[in-house]
Motif scaffolding. Structure first.
Motif, short mmCIF file in Angstrom:
data_model
loop_
_atom_site.label_atom_id
_atom_site.label_comp_id
_atom_site.label_asym_id
_atom_site.label_seq_id
_atom_site.Cartn_x
_atom_site.Cartn_y
_atom_site.Cartn_z
N TYR A 1 19.33 -5.68 10.00
CA TYR A 1 18.96 -4.54 9.17
C TYR A 1 18.49 -3.41 10.08
O TYR A 1 18.18 -3.62 11.25
N GLU A 2 18.42 -2.21 9.52
CA GLU A 2 17.77 -1.12 10.22
C GLU A 2 16.83 -0.41 9.27
O GLU A 2 17.04 -0.40 8.05
N ALA A 3 15.77 0.16 9.84
CA ALA A 3 14.76 0.81 9.03
C ALA A 3 14.25 2.05 9.73
O ALA A 3 14.31 2.16 10.96
N VAL A 4 13.76 2.97 8.93
CA VAL A 4 13.12 4.18 9.45
C VAL A 4 11.71 4.25 8.88
O VAL A 4 11.52 4.14 7.67
N SER A 5 10.72 4.41 9.77
CA SER A 5 9.31 4.49 9.39
C SER A 5 8.73 5.81 9.89
O SER A 5 9.26 6.42 10.83
N ALA B 1 5.11 -2.99 7.43
CA ALA B 1 3.84 -2.45 6.94
C ALA B 1 2.65 -3.08 7.65
O ALA B 1 1.65 -2.41 7.94
N ALA B 2 2.75 -4.37 7.94
CA ALA B 2 1.66 -5.06 8.63
C ALA B 2 1.46 -4.54 10.05
O ALA B 2 0.37 -4.70 10.62
N LEU B 3 2.50 -3.93 10.61
CA LEU B 3 2.43 -3.38 11.96
C LEU B 3 2.19 -1.87 11.93
O LEU B 3 2.44 -1.18 12.92
N ASP B 4 1.69 -1.39 10.79
CA ASP B 4 1.37 0.04 10.63
C ASP B 4 2.61 0.93 10.76
O ASP B 4 2.53 2.06 11.23
N ALA B 5 3.75 0.39 10.32
CA ALA B 5 5.00 1.14 10.36
C ALA B 5 5.75 0.94 9.05
O ALA B 5 6.94 0.60 9.04
N GLY B 6 5.04 1.13 7.93
CA GLY B 6 5.68 0.97 6.62
C GLY B 6 6.93 1.82 6.50
O GLY B 6 7.00 2.95 7.01
N ILE B 7 7.94 1.29 5.84
CA ILE B 7 9.23 1.97 5.73
C ILE B 7 9.09 3.22 4.87
O ILE B 7 8.41 3.21 3.84
N ASP C 1 8.73 3.69 0.68
CA ASP C 1 8.44 2.39 0.08
C ASP C 1 7.23 2.54 -0.85
O ASP C 1 6.12 2.84 -0.40
N GLY C 2 7.46 2.32 -2.14
CA GLY C 2 6.38 2.43 -3.11
C GLY C 2 5.61 1.14 -3.31
O GLY C 2 4.70 1.10 -4.15
N PHE C 3 5.95 0.08 -2.56
CA PHE C 3 5.28 -1.21 -2.71
C PHE C 3 4.33 -1.53 -1.56
O PHE C 3 3.27 -2.11 -1.77
N TYR C 4 4.73 -1.22 -0.33
CA TYR C 4 3.96 -1.61 0.85
C TYR C 4 3.82 -0.41 1.78
O TYR C 4 4.77 0.35 1.93
N PRO C 5 2.66 -0.23 2.41
CA PRO C 5 1.49 -1.12 2.41
C PRO C 5 0.64 -1.02 1.15
O PRO C 5 -0.27 -1.82 0.97
N LYS C 6 0.92 -0.06 0.26
CA LYS C 6 0.12 0.13 -0.95
C LYS C 6 1.05 0.29 -2.14
O LYS C 6 2.01 1.06 -2.08
N LEU C 7 0.74 -0.44 -3.21
CA LEU C 7 1.54 -0.32 -4.43
C LEU C 7 1.20 0.99 -5.12
O LEU C 7 0.06 1.24 -5.50
N LEU C 8 2.22 1.83 -5.29
CA LEU C 8 2.03 3.13 -5.92
C LEU C 8 2.39 3.05 -7.40
O LEU C 8 3.17 2.17 -7.81
#
Length: 313
Positions: free
Chosen positions: A173-177, A255-261, A264-271
Motif C-alpha cells: 500500500y501507499e499512504a500520504v500523511s 496514527a500510532a507513529l504520529d503520522a495519521g493518514i 482519516d476521520g477515524f484515527y487518531p481521533k474519531l471525528l
C-alpha cells in the motif's frame, strides 16, 4: 458448508438470509420480522409475504400466517435504499475464467451493506460482467482505493481464498500523511524510529464500534513494515507492507507513529460523521498484489493505475 440461496442474484445483489427463532412470543414468522424490522411499516412487510417475496430454504414462499418454528431460515431481497451516487467508476484490470482484478475508487464499498447496494464494487462488477458468481476474495475499506480481487466461479474460489488465509499474497500500500512535527529531512524517522520501521501491536474489533481498539498489554497480532518514499514541506509519502490483515491496521499503525493518514476521520481521533467530501479522499491506496497462482503455479503481479492526489510531486 454455506447455505445456497434459493433466490438468484437480482440486479447484481444476492438475497439476504435471516435466522428466525424456532420459539418465542411471536405467533408467526411475519410477526417476528415485523418486530425485528420495527422501522418498516408493518403492512408493507406483510404485503411482501402476500406477493411470495419471502421464501424458505427450498424456495417455498411463506405466507403471513406461517407459524413461528416452521422454518429456521428465510431469504428475501432487501428493498433498495435511496442511494447517493458514488461518482467514480471501477476499472477492470484483469479478467480470466477464475479471477477478476479491479481498481476500486475511494468512497466505494467492496460489498453491499447499510445504505449502499448498487453503489458497491461487487454489485457494479456483477452487472458489468454479467456474472452473479463473482465474490470478493479480500476486502478494502470504503475509504481506501486500489486493487481488489474477485473470484469468478465457485469451483476455484477456495484456492484463492487460501492464499490470503495463509498470508501468501504480498500486499503493498501507499499512504500520504501530514508531515510530522520535528521532521528531519536528513534523518527520516517516525516517533524516533528510523526507516524502515516494523510496527506491531494488538488490534481488536469490538462489536458495535466503528473504530478498532488497541490493547498494548496483549501479544501483537498486527504487523506492518513501513518504508519512506518521499517528503516535502507539507506531507510524508510512505509504502506499507502489512504482514497481517487486521481491520484498519494501516491507519492505526501510522496514527500510532504520529503520522495519521490525510483525511482519516477515524484515527487518531474519531471525528463526527459528515457527508462524503469527494474532493478529500483518504490518502491510502492498495498499490500492488503479488502471489503464485494456485492453479497454474505461475507468478502473478498486479499494480494499480491510480495515484494519491496529495503525494509529493
Amino acid at each position: 458448508m454455506a447455505m445456497r440461496s434459493p433466490l438468484p442474484v437480482r440486479d447484481g445483489v444476492g438475497a439476504t438470509r435471516l435466522h428466525v427463532p424456532v420459539e418465542g412470543p411471536w405467533p408467526t414468522i411475519a410477526a417476528y420480522m415485523a418486530e425485528r424490522f420495527f422501522h418498516l411499516e408493518p403492512e408493507r412487510l406483510l404485503r411482501r409475504f402476500d406477493r411470495g417475496e419471502i421464501v424458505a430454504r427450498d424456495g417455498t414462499p411463506l405466507a403471513r400466517e406461517t407459524p413461528l418454528g416452521a422454518y429456521e431460515f428465510v431469504w428475501y431481497y432487501r428493498e433498495p435504499p435511496a442511494e447517493k451516487q458514488i461518482p467514480f467508476d471501477i476499472e477492470v484490470l484483469h479478467v480470466d475464467d477464475d479471477l477478476v482484478v479491479i481498481d476500486k475508487p475511494h468512497f466505494l464499498p467492496t460489498t453491499p451493506g447499510g445504505k449502499y447496494l448498487q453503489n458497491s464494487a461487487l454489485v457494479r462488477l456483477r452487472n458489468l460482467l454479467d456474472n452473479p458468481d463473482l465474490t470478493p476474495i479480500h476486502r478494502l475499506d470504503r475509504a481506501t482505493a486500489g486493487l481488489l480481487m474477485f473470484s469468478a466461479r465457485p469451483v476455484t474460489r477456495g484456492a484463492y481464498q487460501l492464499l490470503f488465509e495463509r498470508r501468501e499474497v504480498e500486499k503493498v500500500y501507499e499512504a500520504v500523511s501530514a508531515l510530522p512535527q520535528g521532521w528531519d529531512a536528513d534523518a527520516p524517522a517516525l516517533a524516533g524510529r528510523a526507516f524502515p520501521i516494523v510496527y506491531r501491536n494488538h488490534i481488536e474489533k469490538l462489536r458495535g464500534n466503528v473504530c478498532v481498539r488497541v490493547d498494548d498489554d496483549r501479544e501483537p497480532n498486527a504487523e506492518t513494515l513501513i518504508e519512506f518514499v518521499n517528503a516535502d514541506e507539507r506531507v510524508l509519502h510512505t509504502l506499507l507492507r502489512p504482514h497481517s490483515g487486521r481491520m484498519h491496521q494501516l491507519r492505526v499503525h501510522l496514527a500510532a507513529l504520529d503520522a495519521g493518514i490525510l483525511n482519516d476521520g477515524f484515527y487518531p481521533k474519531l471525528l463526527p460523521e459528515t457527508p462524503d467530501d469527494f474532493t478529500r479522499p483518504l490518502q491510502l491506496l492498495a498499490r500492488k498484489l503479488r502471489f503464485t497462482d494456485p492453479l497454474s503455479g505461475r507468478g502473478r503481479e498486479f499494480t494499480t493505475r491510480r495515484t494519491l492526489q496529495d503525494a509529493p510531486r
